[in-house]
Design a protein around this motif. Structure first.
Motif, PDB file in Angstrom:
ATOM      1  N   THR A 130      13.221  64.475  33.961  1.00 43.90           N
ATOM      2  CA  THR A 130      12.719  63.358  33.154  1.00 43.90           C
ATOM      3  C   THR A 130      12.533  62.129  34.038  1.00 43.90           C
ATOM      4  OG1 THR A 130      14.945  62.623  32.543  1.00 43.90           O
ATOM      5  CG2 THR A 130      13.848  64.182  31.056  1.00 43.90           C
ATOM      6  N   ALA A 227       9.347  64.089  29.968  1.00 41.17           N
ATOM      7  CA  ALA A 227       9.929  65.342  30.446  1.00 41.17           C
ATOM      8  C   ALA A 227       8.798  66.086  31.131  1.00 41.17           C
ATOM      9  CB  ALA A 227      10.496  66.159  29.294  1.00 41.17           C
ATOM     10  N   GLU A 249       8.067  72.474  26.978  1.00 40.61           N
ATOM     11  CA  GLU A 249       8.310  72.501  25.536  1.00 40.61           C
ATOM     12  C   GLU A 249       9.607  73.230  25.205  1.00 40.61           C
ATOM     13  OE1 GLU A 249       4.336  72.536  22.999  1.00 40.61           O
ATOM     14  OE2 GLU A 249       4.271  74.076  24.563  1.00 40.61           O
ATOM     15  N   TRP A 251      12.203  73.573  27.151  1.00 43.27           N
ATOM     16  CA  TRP A 251      13.306  72.720  27.617  1.00 43.27           C
ATOM     17  C   TRP A 251      13.588  71.614  26.602  1.00 43.27           C
ATOM     18  CZ3 TRP A 251      13.967  67.599  28.901  1.00 43.27           C
ATOM     19  CH2 TRP A 251      15.042  67.269  29.730  1.00 43.27           C
ATOM     20  N   ILE A 252      12.519  71.012  26.065  1.00 45.27           N
ATOM     21  CA  ILE A 252      12.686  69.945  25.064  1.00 45.27           C
ATOM     22  C   ILE A 252      13.379  70.491  23.818  1.00 45.27           C
ATOM     23  CG2 ILE A 252      11.414  68.419  23.485  1.00 45.27           C
ATOM     24  CD1 ILE A 252       9.290  68.152  25.713  1.00 45.27           C
ATOM     25  N   LEU A 257      15.454  67.355  21.719  1.00 44.51           N
ATOM     26  CA  LEU A 257      14.705  66.110  21.857  1.00 44.51           C
ATOM     27  C   LEU A 257      13.481  66.106  20.934  1.00 44.51           C
ATOM     28  CD1 LEU A 257      14.807  65.781  25.754  1.00 44.51           C
ATOM     29  CD2 LEU A 257      16.297  64.666  24.078  1.00 44.51           C
ATOM     30  N   TYR A 259       9.356  64.803  20.337  1.00 42.65           N
ATOM     31  CA  TYR A 259       8.144  64.389  21.051  1.00 42.65           C
ATOM     32  C   TYR A 259       7.801  62.951  20.678  1.00 42.65           C
ATOM     33  CZ  TYR A 259       7.580  69.373  21.969  1.00 42.65           C
ATOM     34  OH  TYR A 259       7.783  70.655  22.383  1.00 42.65           O
ATOM     35  N   VAL A 287       9.087  61.994  25.436  1.00 40.95           N
ATOM     36  CA  VAL A 287      10.202  62.415  24.585  1.00 40.95           C
ATOM     37  C   VAL A 287      11.080  61.220  24.244  1.00 40.95           C
ATOM     38  CG1 VAL A 287      10.244  64.779  25.459  1.00 40.95           C
ATOM     39  CG2 VAL A 287      11.616  63.002  26.598  1.00 40.95           C
TER      40      VAL A 287
END
Length: 288
Positions: A130, A227, A249, A251-252, A257, A259, A287
């Motif tokens: 990030t 991210a 995506e 990982w988020i 987290l 968007y 994010v």
């Protein structure tokens, strides 16, 4: 003997011509309808078609080119020009076809990985990090575009904006492209090229001179946390870049987290000077 009778003696019936050309009468009628191979003579009373013997080579050539899935308009070009120029047109078409097949082969391999449940394995090759990016003024060029147009439009639009940035105090960060909706062969976005600039007033004046019809504008990009996955020049091509976006995506999602804006590609390196394995781009999602 009548003139019509003489014509019939000198020409081949469609059946005889089809046998010599190793094609069916149905195929010959289709080629006539498509404007690729017209009969030498059509009887006004009976409607029977007649061909010259020297049309056999053209008939066989049309049939073979159709087996290459060559578009009809391109076939017409190849058969109308001389043999040497026709060979050049064929070589150009086939080079483009091989490039398309190579891309499709890579995509098929990627899709097999997804369908076989190896998504985690594919995503594992990307390192997700990030970064906090401050608020910036950006020159922009937005347009609806399909995926096959991106390799031409992205560098051209960024070059236009970077030229403008020189009149606006220079750039203050890496150029990037924002995707407001999917860009594929069926969906045209839109996408927006962006170049951060130092002088907002000068930027607005520069954009105003070009008018709204140009698609060029100015906006303030808010501060964001991104991210991102860093990818090489080779990975910018489809479908590798798709896997990179999906890795980010995933990982988020794993970290719970949210968007905070549309996805983007950030180009931080000299594309022309970079080699296939050199890092050139970050694929990123805002994010929070």
């Amino acid at each position: 003997m009548t003139e019509d009778g003489l014509v019939r003696q000198e020409l081949l019936t469609i059946g005889a011509f089809a046998a010599r050309a190793r094609l069916s009468p149905k195929a010959l009628r289709l080629y006539d309808r498509l404007g690729l191979l017209a009969p030498a003579h059509v009887d006004e009373v009976s409607g029977y078609r007649y061909y010259r013997a020297d049309q056999v080579e053209r008939a066989r050539l049309v049939a073979l080119l159709r087996q290459l899935d060559m578009p009809l308009a391109r076939i017409a070009e190849v058969v109308e020009v001389g043999a040497a120029q026709g060979a050049v047109l064929l070589a150009t078409y086939w080079a483009d076809a091989e490039a398309r097949f190579a891309s499709q082969r890579t995509l098929a391999e990627y899709l097999r990985g997804r369908l076989s449940g190896r998504s985690t394995e594919m995503y594992g090759k990307f390192v997700i990090e990030t970064v906090d990016v401050p608020e910036r003024v950006v020159l922009t060029e937005k347009r609806h575009t399909l995926a096959d147009e991106l390799p031409v439009w992205i560098p051209a639009s960024l070059a236009r904006l970077e030229d403008g940035a020189r009149e606006c105090g220079g750039t203050t960060g890496s150029p990037f492209v924002v995707y407001y909706a999917e860009v594929s062969m069926e969906s045209d976005g839109p996408a927006e090229s962006c170049v951060p600039v130092a002088d907002e007033e000068a930027a607005r004046a520069w954009a105003e001179k070009r008018g709204r019809a140009s698609g060029i504008g100015v906006r303030v990009e808010p501060a964001r946390r991104l991210a991102y996955a860093r990818i090489t020049k080779a990975q910018v091509a489809h479908p590798q870049i798709i896997a990179a976006f999906e890795a980010v995506e995933a990982w988020i999602g794993e970290r719970g987290l949210s968007y905070d804006g549309p996805c983007r590609e950030v180009y931080f390196a000299d594309w022309d000077a970079a080699g296939p394995e050199d890092a050139v781009c970050d694929v990123a999602f805002p994010v929070r």
